[in-house]
Scaffold this motif. Structure first.
Motif, mmCIF file in Angstrom:
data_model
loop_
_atom_site.group_PDB
_atom_site.id
_atom_site.type_symbol
_atom_site.label_atom_id
_atom_site.label_comp_id
_atom_site.label_asym_id
_atom_site.label_seq_id
_atom_site.Cartn_x
_atom_site.Cartn_y
_atom_site.Cartn_z
ATOM 1 N N ALA A 111 51.177 16.346 -18.113
ATOM 2 C CA ALA A 111 51.456 16.987 -19.396
ATOM 3 C C ALA A 111 50.242 17.761 -19.904
ATOM 4 N N TYR A 112 49.057 17.175 -19.776
ATOM 5 C CA TYR A 112 47.846 17.874 -20.207
ATOM 6 C C TYR A 112 47.547 19.080 -19.321
ATOM 7 N N THR A 113 47.967 19.039 -18.058
ATOM 8 C CA THR A 113 47.787 20.195 -17.178
ATOM 9 C C THR A 113 48.591 21.384 -17.693
ATOM 10 N N ILE A 114 49.813 21.118 -18.162
ATOM 11 C CA ILE A 114 50.625 22.194 -18.743
ATOM 12 C C ILE A 114 49.945 22.754 -19.981
ATOM 13 N N TYR A 115 49.415 21.868 -20.818
ATOM 14 C CA TYR A 115 48.700 22.323 -22.028
ATOM 15 C C TYR A 115 47.478 23.152 -21.654
ATOM 16 N N LEU A 116 46.739 22.716 -20.633
ATOM 17 C CA LEU A 116 45.571 23.482 -20.179
ATOM 18 C C LEU A 116 45.995 24.850 -19.670
ATOM 19 N N GLY A 117 47.079 24.903 -18.883
ATOM 20 C CA GLY A 117 47.563 26.187 -18.397
ATOM 21 C C GLY A 117 47.988 27.103 -19.525
ATOM 22 N N SER A 118 48.624 26.531 -20.544
ATOM 23 C CA SER A 118 49.036 27.322 -21.704
ATOM 24 C C SER A 118 47.833 27.877 -22.452
ATOM 25 N N TRP A 163 50.241 36.498 -19.499
ATOM 26 C CA TRP A 163 50.536 35.475 -18.511
ATOM 27 C C TRP A 163 51.303 34.299 -19.098
ATOM 28 N N VAL A 164 51.444 34.248 -20.417
ATOM 29 C CA VAL A 164 52.161 33.135 -21.050
ATOM 30 C C VAL A 164 53.594 33.040 -20.524
ATOM 31 N N ALA A 165 54.171 34.190 -20.188
ATOM 32 C CA ALA A 165 55.554 34.193 -19.704
ATOM 33 C C ALA A 165 55.676 33.692 -18.269
ATOM 34 N N TYR A 166 54.530 33.568 -17.550
ATOM 35 C CA TYR A 166 54.603 33.240 -16.125
ATOM 36 C C TYR A 166 53.840 31.969 -15.734
ATOM 37 N N TYR A 167 53.035 31.423 -16.638
ATOM 38 C CA TYR A 167 52.136 30.334 -16.239
ATOM 39 C C TYR A 167 52.874 29.037 -15.944
ATOM 40 N N PHE A 168 54.056 28.823 -16.545
ATOM 41 C CA PHE A 168 54.679 27.502 -16.523
ATOM 42 C C PHE A 168 54.997 27.006 -15.102
ATOM 43 N N PRO A 169 55.655 27.804 -14.247
ATOM 44 C CA PRO A 169 55.908 27.310 -12.876
ATOM 45 C C PRO A 169 54.635 26.982 -12.112
ATOM 46 N N LEU A 170 53.588 27.818 -12.284
ATOM 47 C CA LEU A 170 52.316 27.539 -11.613
ATOM 48 C C LEU A 170 51.685 26.266 -12.149
ATOM 49 N N ALA A 171 51.815 26.042 -13.462
ATOM 50 C CA ALA A 171 51.241 24.840 -14.065
ATOM 51 C C ALA A 171 51.956 23.577 -13.590
ATOM 52 N N ILE A 172 53.255 23.679 -13.291
ATOM 53 C CA ILE A 172 53.984 22.517 -12.765
ATOM 54 C C ILE A 172 53.420 22.120 -11.402
ATOM 55 N N VAL A 173 53.159 23.120 -10.551
ATOM 56 C CA VAL A 173 52.554 22.849 -9.248
ATOM 57 C C VAL A 173 51.176 22.225 -9.433
ATOM 58 N N ALA A 174 50.392 22.764 -10.373
ATOM 59 C CA ALA A 174 49.063 22.209 -10.649
ATOM 60 C C ALA A 174 49.159 20.782 -11.190
ATOM 61 N N ALA A 175 50.186 20.501 -11.996
ATOM 62 C CA ALA A 175 50.374 19.147 -12.526
ATOM 63 C C ALA A 175 50.595 18.161 -11.390
ATOM 64 N N PHE A 176 51.415 18.558 -10.420
ATOM 65 C CA PHE A 176 51.628 17.689 -9.259
ATOM 66 C C PHE A 176 50.321 17.483 -8.495
ATOM 67 N N LEU A 177 49.581 18.558 -8.264
ATOM 68 C CA LEU A 177 48.361 18.462 -7.465
ATOM 69 C C LEU A 177 47.303 17.613 -8.159
ATOM 70 N N PHE A 178 47.098 17.799 -9.465
ATOM 71 C CA PHE A 178 46.088 17.022 -10.187
ATOM 72 C C PHE A 178 46.439 15.536 -10.195
ATOM 73 N N ALA A 179 47.708 15.221 -10.464
ATOM 74 C CA ALA A 179 48.127 13.818 -10.461
ATOM 75 C C ALA A 179 48.062 13.242 -9.040
ATOM 76 N N TRP A 208 61.283 32.480 -22.221
ATOM 77 C CA TRP A 208 62.517 32.221 -21.480
ATOM 78 C C TRP A 208 62.907 30.745 -21.497
ATOM 79 N N LEU A 209 62.008 29.881 -22.005
ATOM 80 C CA LEU A 209 62.344 28.463 -22.143
ATOM 81 C C LEU A 209 62.840 28.121 -23.549
ATOM 82 N N LEU A 210 62.782 29.085 -24.438
ATOM 83 C CA LEU A 210 63.174 28.843 -25.826
ATOM 84 C C LEU A 210 64.619 29.277 -26.056
ATOM 85 N N GLY A 211 65.177 28.820 -27.158
ATOM 86 C CA GLY A 211 66.537 29.187 -27.497
ATOM 87 C C GLY A 211 67.556 28.254 -26.869
#
Length: 304
Positions: A53-60, A70-86, A139-142
């Motif tokens: 969760a903190y990895t997503i916040y760091l990416g944001s 890059w705010v519109a594109y960081y989320f998928p990359l941050a998910i991969v980084a979240a897996f790698l860090f954990a 694209w995640l809102l609404g």
């Protein structure tokens, strides 16, 4: 209130349960893999979720400060980084501590509980005690309205899709990859697996790290439905253990079914009662079922 309105409310409440189901399933998958493979009771599993969760916040934060586009594109990359860090954190914890405590479940429980407290303190020291929330892409809102009066959050659909992909990936890996073959051989008969040349210690370490990495993905999914603090993971650890115990230790199918049942029961009950009472009723139902079937819904016979 018309029948159509009542059905729409019921559907939206059920979908809210699916969002909780997604987080619980991802948490439970990691725990089921670790416990089923090594018999390790990982009380720090929630903290690996918080790392994600903190990895997503760091990416944001990085995307917003360095390049707002890059705010519109960081989320998928941050998910991969979240897996790698954990994953890396889990690998280090297994190498430094867990490998010395196999076949001592109470010691692993106490040791991982101590690790969870230490990681929480690190979060408070280096990130801060306050809860934070990432800036989600537009694209995640609404919401998506398939019919008048029925609004389904888009972030909930994304989390459900992410959970489906990860769950399918774990199942395919367990049954089609060399790692999965080694895991199943080790779970079936560790002594025979060693005799055939399988490095069970390396398999244990990789399995523990993968389980922690999946918890990191659960943390990434969690950021779409709640804010993150140092103790966010500990709030889900009990529910995750309930998912694994109720479904049957080492049974991935049981993990899926129990996560769905617990999430939907809690979500629907919360619609009529207070949140704490909903948890009490859910826990009571689980206890009653476990009294009748203590091995869980889908027990597996394991030889060691």
């Amino acid at each position: 209130m018309t029948l159509s309105e009542m059905m729409n409310i019921g559907l939206m409440q059920g979908f809210a349960g699916l969002s909780l189901f997604s987080v619980l399933l991802l948490m439970g998958l990691g725990l089921a893999i670790i416990f089923g493979q090594m018999g390790v009771i990982n009380m720090a599993h929630g903290e690996f979720m918080t790392i994600g969760a903190y990895t997503i916040y760091l990416g944001s934060t990085l995307a917003s400060s360095l390049s707002p586009g890059w705010v519109a594109y960081y989320f998928p990359l941050a998910i991969v980084a979240a897996f790698l860090f954990a994953f890396i954190a889990g690998w280090l914890v297994e190498w430094a501590l867990i490998r010395h405590l196999y076949k001592r479940p109470l010691d692993t429980l106490l040791a991982t509980w101590g690790i969870s407290l230490a990681i929480q303190q690190m979060f408070r020291t280096f990130i801060g005690p306050k809860e934070v929330s990432p800036t989600l892409p537009d694209w995640l809102l609404g919401s998506w309205a398939p019919s008048p009066g029925l609004d389904i959050p888009i972030n909930g659909l994304f989390v459900l899709a992410l959970t489906t992909v990860v769950t399918a990936g774990v199942l395919v890996a367990l049954h089609k990859s060399r790692w999965g073959l080694r895991v199943r051989a080790t779970v079936s008969n560790r002594v025979m697996a060693n005799a055939t040349g399988i490095d069970t210690k390396k398999t244990d370490r990789l399995t523990f790290a993968i389980g922690c990495g999946i918890a990191g993905v659960a943390g990434a999914a969690f950021t779409t439905i709640g804010s993150t603090g140092p103790t966010s993971g500990s709030l889900y650890i009990v529910d995750a253990f309930l998912v694994v115990t109720f479904g049957g230790a080492a049974s991935l199918l049981g993990t899926v079914v129990s996560a769905f049942g617990i999430a939907q029961t809690q979500s629907i009950t919360e619609f009529f009662l207070a949140g704490s009472m909903a948890k009490v009723i859910t826990l009571s139902l689980i206890v009653l079922i476990l009294m009748v079937r203590p091995q869980g819904l889908f027990a597996m016979k394991v030889r060691r």
